[in-house]
Design a protein around this motif. Structure first.
Motif, PDB file in Angstrom:
ATOM      1  N   ILE A 297     -10.541  -0.959  -0.114  1.00 31.74           N
ATOM      2  CA  ILE A 297      -9.159  -0.691  -0.569  1.00 31.74           C
ATOM      3  C   ILE A 297      -8.285  -0.424   0.653  1.00 31.74           C
ATOM      4  O   ILE A 297      -8.324   0.660   1.228  1.00 31.74           O
ATOM      5  CB  ILE A 297      -9.128   0.513  -1.537  1.00 31.74           C
ATOM      6  N   THR A 300      -2.359  -1.179   2.469  1.00 29.70           N
ATOM      7  CA  THR A 300      -1.246  -1.845   1.768  1.00 29.70           C
ATOM      8  C   THR A 300      -1.420  -1.712   0.258  1.00 29.70           C
ATOM      9  O   THR A 300      -0.465  -1.409  -0.470  1.00 29.70           O
ATOM     10  CB  THR A 300      -1.228  -3.353   2.131  1.00 29.70           C
ATOM     11  N   ALA A 301      -2.644  -1.937  -0.199  1.00 30.95           N
ATOM     12  CA  ALA A 301      -2.894  -1.840  -1.645  1.00 30.95           C
ATOM     13  C   ALA A 301      -2.638  -0.416  -2.124  1.00 30.95           C
ATOM     14  O   ALA A 301      -2.070  -0.206  -3.209  1.00 30.95           O
ATOM     15  CB  ALA A 301      -4.321  -2.272  -1.957  1.00 30.95           C
ATOM     16  N   GLN A 302      -3.043   0.551  -1.307  1.00 35.72           N
ATOM     17  CA  GLN A 302      -2.819   1.952  -1.709  1.00 35.72           C
ATOM     18  C   GLN A 302      -1.326   2.242  -1.809  1.00 35.72           C
ATOM     19  O   GLN A 302      -0.871   2.950  -2.702  1.00 35.72           O
ATOM     20  CB  GLN A 302      -3.459   2.887  -0.702  1.00 35.72           C
ATOM     21  N   ASN A 304       1.061  -0.040  -2.336  1.00 36.93           N
ATOM     22  CA  ASN A 304       1.636  -0.811  -3.458  1.00 36.93           C
ATOM     23  C   ASN A 304       1.258  -0.227  -4.814  1.00 36.93           C
ATOM     24  O   ASN A 304       1.922  -0.466  -5.809  1.00 36.93           O
ATOM     25  CB  ASN A 304       1.141  -2.265  -3.411  1.00 36.93           C
ATOM     26  N   LEU A 306      -2.417   0.897  -7.321  1.00 36.47           N
ATOM     27  CA  LEU A 306      -3.623   0.218  -7.796  1.00 36.47           C
ATOM     28  C   LEU A 306      -3.605   0.095  -9.311  1.00 36.47           C
ATOM     29  O   LEU A 306      -3.021   0.925 -10.011  1.00 36.47           O
ATOM     30  CB  LEU A 306      -4.867   1.020  -7.384  1.00 36.47           C
ATOM     31  N   ASP A 387      -4.067  -4.964  -6.802  1.00 43.19           N
ATOM     32  CA  ASP A 387      -2.853  -4.480  -6.149  1.00 43.19           C
ATOM     33  C   ASP A 387      -1.708  -4.639  -7.163  1.00 43.19           C
ATOM     34  O   ASP A 387      -1.448  -5.739  -7.645  1.00 43.19           O
ATOM     35  CB  ASP A 387      -2.609  -5.347  -4.887  1.00 43.19           C
ATOM     36  N   THR A 390       1.202  -7.132  -5.589  1.00 46.75           N
ATOM     37  CA  THR A 390       0.860  -8.557  -5.395  1.00 46.75           C
ATOM     38  C   THR A 390       0.122  -9.115  -6.606  1.00 46.75           C
ATOM     39  O   THR A 390       0.017 -10.324  -6.763  1.00 46.75           O
ATOM     40  CB  THR A 390      -0.039  -8.763  -4.165  1.00 46.75           C
ATOM     41  N   VAL A 394      -8.175  -6.517  -5.387  1.00 52.09           N
ATOM     42  CA  VAL A 394      -8.402  -5.781  -4.138  1.00 52.09           C
ATOM     43  C   VAL A 394      -9.908  -5.611  -3.936  1.00 52.09           C
ATOM     44  O   VAL A 394     -10.443  -5.797  -2.860  1.00 52.09           O
ATOM     45  CB  VAL A 394      -7.716  -4.391  -4.205  1.00 52.09           C
TER      46      VAL A 394
END
Ligand code: ATP
Length: 395
Positions: A297, A300-302, A304, A306, A387, A390, A394
């Motif tokens: 993870i 960026t995903a964090q 954006n 989850l 994500d 996006t 992830v």
């Protein structure tokens, strides 16, 4: 069917639909763009279909399935990108020169011809012998259960019967490629299931590359070697039925495949008792994550946000307290015969005041009622993280 050891002379091979000539048809779509006015129907579409493969285009109404099929058939032209059949660029070839048979949702039969002559038409056009035509027409009529209608005209047939005649007309040919656009849309449930099995077996026997359009995921799962899931003109994922069901690469695929669909809930990484865990937002559900999973993870995903996903069949439920299991209340019970679907209340959304629900599939003998407390266990290997921005997977 195909006679392997019997080589007809060359001129025979050219006109005999049952010849041993195995036409290869590897299809490649490269960066295809198709617009209708300002509307983008197919966007940056890249796909390779192997010879003899059975690929299903699956997606909701209006996602661009038919348009992509029509581009391959030559009935539409791409604004950008290239289409190759067996390595040859076919962008400028007419539909007739692409050696493709198609059956569209809206079948067009010749009204003045009988069912027999409608099915025989493509064979007559290439001057196949009368006896060969007779064998072929009767063979497909039997498969499609229309043998007793061969003498009738289309005007007296039902929609489902006309659809089967249109299918039969494509089946007597042996083109390089079959393009089938919801060819079973008008069939009733039983014939649909039978015809589905026949199409699959026939495609296997003939070995012709086939693209089949449907919005029915059961049809897609049961027929396809690979499924191309399309949404808003964009290819979301191409994979085997197992892959698109079990390893969805986007939130759309995760939410589209499966009945009931995958549970998708907002989540965040947080610390609990000094350990990093996944919290399902606005609930008291904290899920431990293995260090390997946490490592996937990225920041960026964090940032954006989850989305946590798990299928209803990957949650186990018991009705006695057990250590490490999550206690929650039953909101609704749907007994469906073979399984029960339970809606479990995990919390309340602070802004909308809507219940935050999780669907769980249980054995029908698992007896619970609305308001009961049950205890849940999530299998970490079956969890998915996406994500939120996006919408891509992830971990
Ligand atoms: P369905 O399952 O309902 O048949 P589909 O996924 O096959 O849908 P398409 O028929 O490919 O969808 O259409 C994609 C989009 O392009 C739709 O919004 C449709 O209205 C639009 N479209 C298709 N053909 C044309 C056209 N000739 N002119 C304008 N818009 C079109």
């Amino acid at each position: 069917m195909v006679r392997i050891n019997q080589k007809p002379p060359r001129n025979e091979m050219e006109r005999c639909p049952d010849s041993i000539v195995k036409k290869m048809a590897h299809i490649k779509l490269e960066n295809i763009l198709k617009r209708f006015g300002d509307f983008v129907a197919v966007r940056d579409f890249n796909l390779e279909i192997q010879d003899k493969e059975f690929v299903v285009f699956l997606g909701p109404s209006g996602c661009g399935k038919t348009t992509t099929l029509r581009l391959i058939a030559g009935l539409e032209h791409p604004e950008a990108g290239d289409i190759f059949i067996e390595g040859r660029r076919v962008n400028d070839l007419s539909p007739a020169d692409r050696d493709i048979a198609f059956v569209f949702q809206f079948y067009a039969l010749y009204p003045h011809l009988t069912v027999y002559d409608n099915i025989a038409f493509p064979l007559k056009a290439v001057k196949v012998s009368k006896s060969e035509i007779d064998t072929q027409v009767k063979r497909v009529a039997e498969i499609l259960q229309i043998s007793d209608m061969l003498g009738r005209k289309p005007s007296v047939l039902s929609g489902g019967e006309m659809q089967r005649v249109a299918l039969g007309r494509a089946m007597v040919r042996q083109p390089k490629v079959y393009l089938l656009d919801e060819p079973m849309a008008n069939l009733d449930a039983k014939i649909r299931v039978d015809t589905r099995a026949e199409i699959k077996r026939l495609q296997h026997d003939i070995g012709a590359t086939t693209i089949f359009v449907t919005h029915d995921q059961v049809e897609a799962m049961s027929l396809a070697d690979r499924i191309a899931v399309i949404h808003h003109g964009v290819l979301q994922q191409i994979g085997t039925p197992y892959e698109v069901y079990n390893r969805p690469e986007s939130l759309f695929v995760a939410g589209f495949m499966g009945m009931p669909t995958m549970n998708l809930l907002d989540a965040e990484l947080t610390a609990r008792d000094g350990v990093s865990v996944l919290r399902l937002s606005h609930t008291d559900v904290y899920l431990p994550l293995s260090p390997e999973r946490q490592a996937t993870i990225n920041a960026t995903a964090q940032e954006n946000g989850l989305v946590f996903g798990i299928r209803p069949e990957h949650i186990t439920a018991v009705n006695q307290p057990e250590a490490q299991k999550i206690a929650a209340d039953v909101h609704l019970v749907e007994p469906l015969g073979a399984v029960n679907i339970l809606d479990i209340r995990l919390g309340t959304h602070p802004e909308t005041q809507e219940p935050i629900l999780l669907r769980v599939r249980t054995h029908p003998t698992f007896r619970v009622a609305i308001g009961d407390t049950i205890w849940l266990d999530f299998s970490e290997t079956e969890m998915h993280l996406f994500d939120r921005k996006t919408e891509r997977v992830v971990s």
